[in-house]
Design a protein around this motif. Structure first.
Motif, PDB file in Angstrom:
ATOM      1  N   SER A  27       1.027  -1.582  -0.283  1.00  0.00           N
ATOM      2  CA  SER A  27      -0.154  -0.348   0.129  1.00  0.00           C
ATOM      3  C   SER A  27       1.050   1.470  -0.043  1.00  0.00           C
ATOM      4  N   LEU A  28       1.800   1.196   0.596  1.00  0.00           N
ATOM      5  CA  LEU A  28       2.715   2.471   0.018  1.00  0.00           C
ATOM      6  C   LEU A  28       3.673   2.946  -1.096  1.00  0.00           C
ATOM      7  N   LYS A  29       3.407   3.452  -0.887  1.00  0.00           N
ATOM      8  CA  LYS A  29       4.271   4.687  -2.258  1.00  0.00           C
ATOM      9  C   LYS A  29       5.399   4.524  -1.428  1.00  0.00           C
ATOM     10  N   LEU A  30       6.273   4.652  -3.567  1.00  0.00           N
ATOM     11  CA  LEU A  30       8.474   4.828  -2.500  1.00  0.00           C
ATOM     12  C   LEU A  30       8.694   6.012  -1.467  1.00  0.00           C
ATOM     13  N   GLY A  31       9.192   5.742  -1.147  1.00  0.00           N
ATOM     14  CA  GLY A  31       9.248   6.639   0.244  1.00  0.00           C
ATOM     15  C   GLY A  31       8.336   6.752   1.094  1.00  0.00           C
ATOM     16  N   GLY A  32       7.507   6.059   1.386  1.00  0.00           N
ATOM     17  CA  GLY A  32       6.077   5.797   2.945  1.00  0.00           C
ATOM     18  C   GLY A  32       6.704   5.291   3.304  1.00  0.00           C
ATOM     19  N   ARG A  33       6.544   5.720   4.938  1.00  0.00           N
ATOM     20  CA  ARG A  33       6.824   5.184   5.570  1.00  0.00           C
ATOM     21  C   ARG A  33       6.235   5.026   6.823  1.00  0.00           C
ATOM     22  N   CYS A  34       6.216   3.904   7.510  1.00  0.00           N
ATOM     23  CA  CYS A  34       5.648   2.891   8.321  1.00  0.00           C
ATOM     24  C   CYS A  34       5.604   2.602   9.246  1.00  0.00           C
ATOM     25  N   ALA A  35       4.819   2.941  10.745  1.00  0.00           N
ATOM     26  CA  ALA A  35       5.613   2.285  11.762  1.00  0.00           C
ATOM     27  C   ALA A  35       4.113   1.531  12.580  1.00  0.00           C
TER      28      ALA A  35
END
Length: 494
Positions: A315-323
């Motif tokens: 689901s994240l875009k490239l460069g997207g962050r996740c916690a």
């Protein structure tokens, strides 16, 4: 956090619901949410009217028309019990009652609020009970957004039962920690794919309000903030209603809260979001047939905790962050699927941090040991070293009471994470935070449990010689015998 008199008033209101026969905590929170929302609408209208009067202009987008005056909190709170109850429950398309009015508030608009209010039920059965609750709520000052938010969070904290798939409320301070670690920006598009009451989205909203005032002055950013920034998915209609109203009560006009099986084939989200904040359910297993084929291609398993990680990467875009919060088993599980998802994080993404949390963090709901994974999507790797932190104290006792205590590690976690590349490379593995190089993680089968890498220092304990210890025991025994004899004499002479 609310304390003292306001907390006591909320507890008394809660008791009124229980005395009136509403014993399900979720139902009580839902009914109270409706009343808080109705009160908030009247406050919003009053603010619009004051602004219009000051500028000598018509009221901008009024909540109530002139002939709907009776539906406002400031008007109906003065009514006697039966009149108030009749006004709440009146169903008339040409002259709707209060509850019908809020159900139809957005008309035919495809908003989160209008979608999930369709099957909403007003379950306060007694006119007197309604009047008492309205009177008690009216005595609580809620003009301040922080106070209103704290009251709402306190109500949600009373939902103490976990769901069948392992859903339970994430403590607010842990949510705020994860948001502070990710530092949302006004350009972010944020999602929680297991949103529940939208605690993560509310916290991100508060962070932006406190740290990025430009969202109020820049028209494009303000539109993005209110309409395109926040997304939440859940399967429970009640939680969707509570989540949508929670966001609106915290100042987000049109959050994108949807009923969706995040792991199902219907969810096509891919390269869509720049930030994910979540504590997805991690109990039970799903049917392969019901699960998205693209997620199974990344990680063939029935375990929801692993599939949600695959979903977040997708689901994240490239460069997207996740916690994201995961159970400890994700970090060291030996199955092919466990190793597959950890290898994906280490080899194809940039795994930045692993925060080990003590097992009492989720009490009284559950005693499971968990960790927070922090990563950035690159699809080309980038993990050179992984930052580990051993959280020992989250600011609360680790028993069921979860009483506040001193010495919280949370401020140090935030500071250490954001300064992790400033001289922490050589930090000892005996410290609370340290780095582990990628090569070592690979050698250990992509094991991400902190106990695999943390060094424990054992202090040598010096004991006296056995003869000395035995002499002490003899001396103690003589003292005991002498004491017993003295007591006997006292009893005889009594």
């Amino acid at each position: 956090m609310i304390t003292g008199e306001i907390k006591n008033k909320i507890d008394r209101i809660w008791d009124v619901f229980w005395e009136g026969g509403l014993s399900n905590p979720l139902t009580v929170v839902e009914q109270l949410t409706y009343l808080l929302f109705i009160k908030g609408l009247d406050e919003l209208q009053s603010t619009k009217e004051a602004t219009a009067s000051m500028l000598d202009l018509p009221v901008d987008a009024p909540v109530y028309s002139d002939d709907q005056r009776e539906l406002r909190w400031s008007a109906f709170k003065e009514l006697e019990a039966q009149q108030m109850f009749s006004l709440f429950t009146r169903v008339d398309d040409s002259n709707p009652g209060i509850f019908q009015f809020i159900k139809n508030l957005h008309g035919d608009n495809d908003s989160a609020f209008s979608r999930y209010m369709t099957d909403a039920l007003f379950q306060v059965q007694s006119p007197k009970m309604l009047q008492r609750v309205v009177e008690m709520l009216d005595e609580i000052p809620m003009q301040d957004r922080d106070t209103k938010g704290d009251i709402y969070e306190y109500l949600l904290s009373k939902i103490a039962t976990s769901g069948t798939l392992g859903q339970f409320r994430t403590p607010r301070h842990i949510i705020d920690l994860m948001v502070d670690l990710m530092r949302p920006t006004p350009q972010d598009t944020i999602i929680d794919p297991a949103s529940g009451s939208c605690g993560f989205l509310v916290s991100a909203n508060n962070y932006l309000r406190n740290n990025h005032k430009e969202i109020f002055t820049d028209g494009a950013l303000n539109h993005h903030f209110n309409n395109e920034m926040f997304y939440g998915h859940d399967m429970d209609s009640t939680m969707l209603r509570i989540g949508a109203m929670n966001m609106m009560l915290h100042g987000v006009e049109n959050p994108n809260i949807d009923r969706r099986d995040s792991l199902g084939e219907e969810n096509k989200d891919e390269n869509s979001y720049s930030l994910i904040l979540a504590n997805p359910p991690f109990k039970g297993a799903l049917d392969f047939e019901a699960c998205s084929k693209s997620l199974l291609a990344m990680c063939k398993t029935k375990k929801t905790e692993l599939l949600f990680l695959a979903l977040m990467i997708r689901s994240l875009k490239l460069g997207g962050r996740c916690a994201v919060i995961v159970p400890d088993g994700v970090l060291f599980g030996s199955s092919k699927a466990h190793k597959q998802i950890r290898e994906q994080l280490v080899e194809k993404q940039n795994l930045e941090g692993v925060i080990s949390m003590p097992s009492g963090v989720f009490k009284p709901y559950a005693g499971v040991s968990t960790a927070i994974l922090l990563f950035t999507k690159t699809d080309e790797g980038g993990t050179d070293k992984v930052w580990f932190y051993d959280m020992k104290n989250d600011g609360f006792s680790l028993d069921d009471k979860r009483a506040p205590i001193e010495g919280s590690d949370l401020p140090d976690i935030i500071k250490s994470f954001h300064e992790r590349n400033n001289g922490q490379d050589g930090q000892s593995r005996t410290a609370q935070s340290f780095f582990v190089p990628k090569e070592e993680i690979i050698e250990n089968g992509y094991d991400l449990s902190i106990n695999r890498y943390k060094e424990i220092v054992y202090e040598e304990v010096q004991y006296d010689e056995p003869e000395i210890i035995l002499d002490r025991i003899d001396s103690l025994e003589k003292d005991i015998v002498a004491g017993v004899s003295e007591l006997r004499e006292m009893v005889k002479n009594k």
